[in-house]
Scaffold this active site. Structure first.
Site, PDB file in Angstrom:
ATOM      1  N   TYR A 255      -1.916  -0.227  10.222  1.00 27.31           N
ATOM      2  CA  TYR A 255      -2.108  -0.708   8.845  1.00 27.31           C
ATOM      3  C   TYR A 255      -0.873  -0.378   8.011  1.00 27.31           C
ATOM      4  O   TYR A 255      -0.357  -1.227   7.271  1.00 27.31           O
ATOM      5  CB  TYR A 255      -3.363  -0.056   8.262  1.00 27.31           C
ATOM      6  CG  TYR A 255      -3.598  -0.331   6.802  1.00 27.31           C
ATOM      7  CD1 TYR A 255      -4.068  -1.564   6.367  1.00 27.31           C
ATOM      8  CD2 TYR A 255      -3.360   0.661   5.843  1.00 27.31           C
ATOM      9  CE1 TYR A 255      -4.291  -1.813   5.019  1.00 27.31           C
ATOM     10  CE2 TYR A 255      -3.584   0.431   4.496  1.00 27.31           C
ATOM     11  CZ  TYR A 255      -4.042  -0.811   4.094  1.00 27.31           C
ATOM     12  OH  TYR A 255      -4.263  -1.045   2.751  1.00 27.31           O
TER      13      TYR A 255
ATOM     14  N   SER B 190       0.841  -1.194   0.000  1.00 27.27           N
ATOM     15  CA  SER B 190       0.000   0.000   0.000  1.00 27.27           C
ATOM     16  C   SER B 190       0.873   1.241   0.000  1.00 27.27           C
ATOM     17  O   SER B 190       1.994   1.236   0.527  1.00 27.27           O
ATOM     18  CB  SER B 190      -0.887   0.037   1.247  1.00 27.27           C
ATOM     19  OG  SER B 190      -1.568   1.276   1.346  1.00 27.27           O
TER      20      SER B 190
HETATM   21  P1  NAP Z   1     -12.133  -4.661  -0.150  1.00 32.63           P
HETATM   22  O1  NAP Z   1     -12.899  -4.213  -1.342  1.00 32.63           O
HETATM   23  O2  NAP Z   1     -12.569  -4.241   1.207  1.00 32.63           O
HETATM   24  O3  NAP Z   1     -12.016  -6.269  -0.210  1.00 32.63           O
HETATM   25  C1  NAP Z   1     -11.402  -6.976   0.814  1.00 32.63           C
HETATM   26  C2  NAP Z   1     -11.452  -8.444   0.518  1.00 32.63           C
HETATM   27  O4  NAP Z   1     -10.745  -9.144   1.551  1.00 32.63           O
HETATM   28  C3  NAP Z   1     -12.858  -9.017   0.511  1.00 32.63           C
HETATM   29  O5  NAP Z   1     -12.930 -10.060  -0.439  1.00 32.63           O
HETATM   30  C4  NAP Z   1     -13.013  -9.570   1.927  1.00 32.63           C
HETATM   31  O6  NAP Z   1     -14.017 -10.563   1.981  1.00 32.63           O
HETATM   32  C5  NAP Z   1     -11.613 -10.124   2.144  1.00 32.63           C
HETATM   33  N1  NAP Z   1     -11.228 -10.301   3.550  1.00 32.63           N
HETATM   34  C6  NAP Z   1     -11.308  -9.389   4.548  1.00 32.63           C
HETATM   35  N2  NAP Z   1     -10.875  -9.929   5.706  1.00 32.63           N
HETATM   36  C7  NAP Z   1     -10.515 -11.212   5.404  1.00 32.63           C
HETATM   37  C8  NAP Z   1     -10.001 -12.283   6.179  1.00 32.63           C
HETATM   38  N3  NAP Z   1      -9.782 -12.168   7.504  1.00 32.63           N
HETATM   39  N4  NAP Z   1      -9.738 -13.466   5.562  1.00 32.63           N
HETATM   40  C9  NAP Z   1      -9.976 -13.608   4.220  1.00 32.63           C
HETATM   41  N5  NAP Z   1     -10.463 -12.614   3.450  1.00 32.63           N
HETATM   42  C10 NAP Z   1     -10.727 -11.434   4.043  1.00 32.63           C
HETATM   43  O7  NAP Z   1     -10.607  -4.187  -0.230  1.00 32.63           O
HETATM   44  P2  NAP Z   1      -9.699  -3.759  -1.477  1.00 32.63           P
HETATM   45  O8  NAP Z   1      -9.727  -2.295  -1.573  1.00 32.63           O
HETATM   46  O9  NAP Z   1     -10.013  -4.588  -2.642  1.00 32.63           O
HETATM   47  O10 NAP Z   1      -8.272  -4.142  -0.878  1.00 32.63           O
HETATM   48  C11 NAP Z   1      -7.590  -5.321  -1.243  1.00 32.63           C
HETATM   49  C12 NAP Z   1      -6.169  -5.217  -0.744  1.00 32.63           C
HETATM   50  O11 NAP Z   1      -5.571  -4.032  -1.264  1.00 32.63           O
HETATM   51  C13 NAP Z   1      -6.041  -5.114   0.776  1.00 32.63           C
HETATM   52  O12 NAP Z   1      -4.888  -5.812   1.202  1.00 32.63           O
HETATM   53  C14 NAP Z   1      -5.859  -3.620   0.994  1.00 32.63           C
HETATM   54  O13 NAP Z   1      -5.178  -3.351   2.201  1.00 32.63           O
HETATM   55  C15 NAP Z   1      -5.034  -3.274  -0.216  1.00 32.63           C
HETATM   56  N6  NAP Z   1      -5.052  -1.867  -0.572  1.00 32.63           N
HETATM   57  C16 NAP Z   1      -6.221  -1.245  -0.885  1.00 32.63           C
HETATM   58  C17 NAP Z   1      -6.201   0.111  -1.231  1.00 32.63           C
HETATM   59  C18 NAP Z   1      -7.435   0.858  -1.595  1.00 32.63           C
HETATM   60  O14 NAP Z   1      -7.351   2.097  -1.706  1.00 32.63           O
HETATM   61  N7  NAP Z   1      -8.582   0.211  -1.812  1.00 32.63           N
HETATM   62  C19 NAP Z   1      -4.980   0.789  -1.236  1.00 32.63           C
HETATM   63  C20 NAP Z   1      -3.826   0.123  -0.919  1.00 32.63           C
HETATM   64  C21 NAP Z   1      -3.870  -1.215  -0.600  1.00 32.63           C
HETATM   65  P3  NAP Z   1     -14.809 -10.901   3.370  1.00 32.63           P
HETATM   66  O15 NAP Z   1     -15.267  -9.586   3.929  1.00 32.63           O
HETATM   67  O16 NAP Z   1     -15.926 -11.834   2.974  1.00 32.63           O
HETATM   68  O17 NAP Z   1     -13.831 -11.592   4.246  1.00 32.63           O
END
Ligand code: NAP
Length: 258
Positions: free
Chosen positions: A164, A150
């Site tokens: 985080y 991130s």
């Molecule tokens: P998101 O839309 O909130 O999706 C999160 C996913 O992770 C969902 O499929 C969720 O499903 C799953 N999840 C959450 N807790 C879990 C657990 N304990 N075990 C297994 N699965 C779990 O998030 P996103 O934005 O796509 O983010 C994906 C990754 O990118 C993350 O690592 C996040 O930190 C990183 N990231 C995101 C951003 C951003 O701006 N969006 C920026 C930098 C990095 P369930 O709820 O069913 O478990």
């Protein structure tokens, strides 16, 4: 260039929505066999799986809470039982858990953030490594582990996101060790590090707040989950990145320049 992904077995954690799902759909379009994961199945799972079969890909959903080590082990076992091995592991499950400034951080919150963002990636990589090694030996191509870092891992994170940021910085760092000690297994380790990507992760923000963030991004908008997908294909593909390991690819519209 991504032709070599056809038939590859790709396990993507946290892929029931957002960045992980967009990556899964991109791999399926390349004809890969894809493991979707989340703690619970999305309501539209049947449609998602059907859509991923359209272009020759194949997908299955595996429920597991990856903040728990035993569930990481179970997920790898179930994926291998279904698809016969692992060529690519994407450690995408992660999140803020909550926003808490320093005075509000307690042991339980510390553990929850680290379990979700760091323990999950370490344990998934540990349990998948023998399969990744076997796949590399069998194919003569490198296998690939891709972390999801991130911008917070570079900058320290926004309000209430210090732990985080620490967790994501850990993922940026730990692969340096894995490159030194596991390259001989035929495995490459890289990180895709997104900026502000418009997913459920930012559901707590109003349109006005998002517009304010976008105005500070040189490319003038928040990223989409699809904006990140090709970076995963690139690191997964031996043909594209077979000599690239230990790197961080920032996908952030110029928001942060390391
Ligand atoms: P998101 O839309 O909130 O999706 C999160 C996913 O992770 C969902 O499929 C969720 O499903 C799953 N999840 C959450 N807790 C879990 C657990 N304990 N075990 C297994 N699965 C779990 O998030 P996103 O934005 O796509 O983010 C994906 C990754 O990118 C993350 O690592 C996040 O930190 C990183 N990231 C995101 C951003 C951003 O701006 N969006 C920026 C930098 C990095 P369930 O709820 O069913 O478990």
């Amino acid at each position: 260039m991504f032709n070599d992904l056809k038939g590859k077995r790709v396990l993507i954690t946290g892929s029931s929505m957002g960045i992980g799902l967009a990556a899964a759909q991109a791999f399926a379009q390349c004809g890969a066999k894809v493991g979707l994961n989340g703690r619970r199945a999305p309501d539209n799972l049947a449609d998602l799986l059907a859509g991923m079969h359209v272009h020759g890909g194949e997908a299955g959903f595996f429920a597991a809470d990856l903040s728990r080590t035993e569930e990481c082990e179970k997920l790898v076992s179930e994926f291998v039982a279904r698809f016969g091995g692992v060529d690519v592991l994407i450690n995408n499950a992660g999140g803020l858990v909550a926003r808490k400034p320093l005075p509000e951080i307690d042991d339980a919150f510390f553990d929850a953030v680290m379990d979700l963002n760091v323990r999950s990636a370490v344990m998934m990589t540990k349990f998948a490594l023998p399969h990744l090694k076997a796949a590399a030996q069998a194919s003569g191509q490198t296998s690939s582990v891709i972390g999801v870092g991130s911008i917070a891992g570079h900058t320290g994170g926004g309000p209430g996101a210090s732990l985080y940021g620490v967790g994501k910085a850990a993922l940026h760092n730990i692969q340096k060790n894995w490159v030194d000690y596991h390259s001989q297994d035929g495995v490459r380790f890289n990180v895709v590090s997104p900026g502000t990507i418009d997913t459920a992760f930012h559901a707590d923000k109003s349109a006005k707040v998002k517009a304010g963030i976008a105005s500070g991004i040189p490319l003038g908008r928040l990223g989409s989950a699809q904006d990140c997908a090709a970076a995963f294909l690139f690191f997964a593909s031996h043909a594209c990145s077979g000599y690239i390991t230990g790197q961080i690819l920032d996908v952030n519209g110029g928001q942060f320049k390391p």
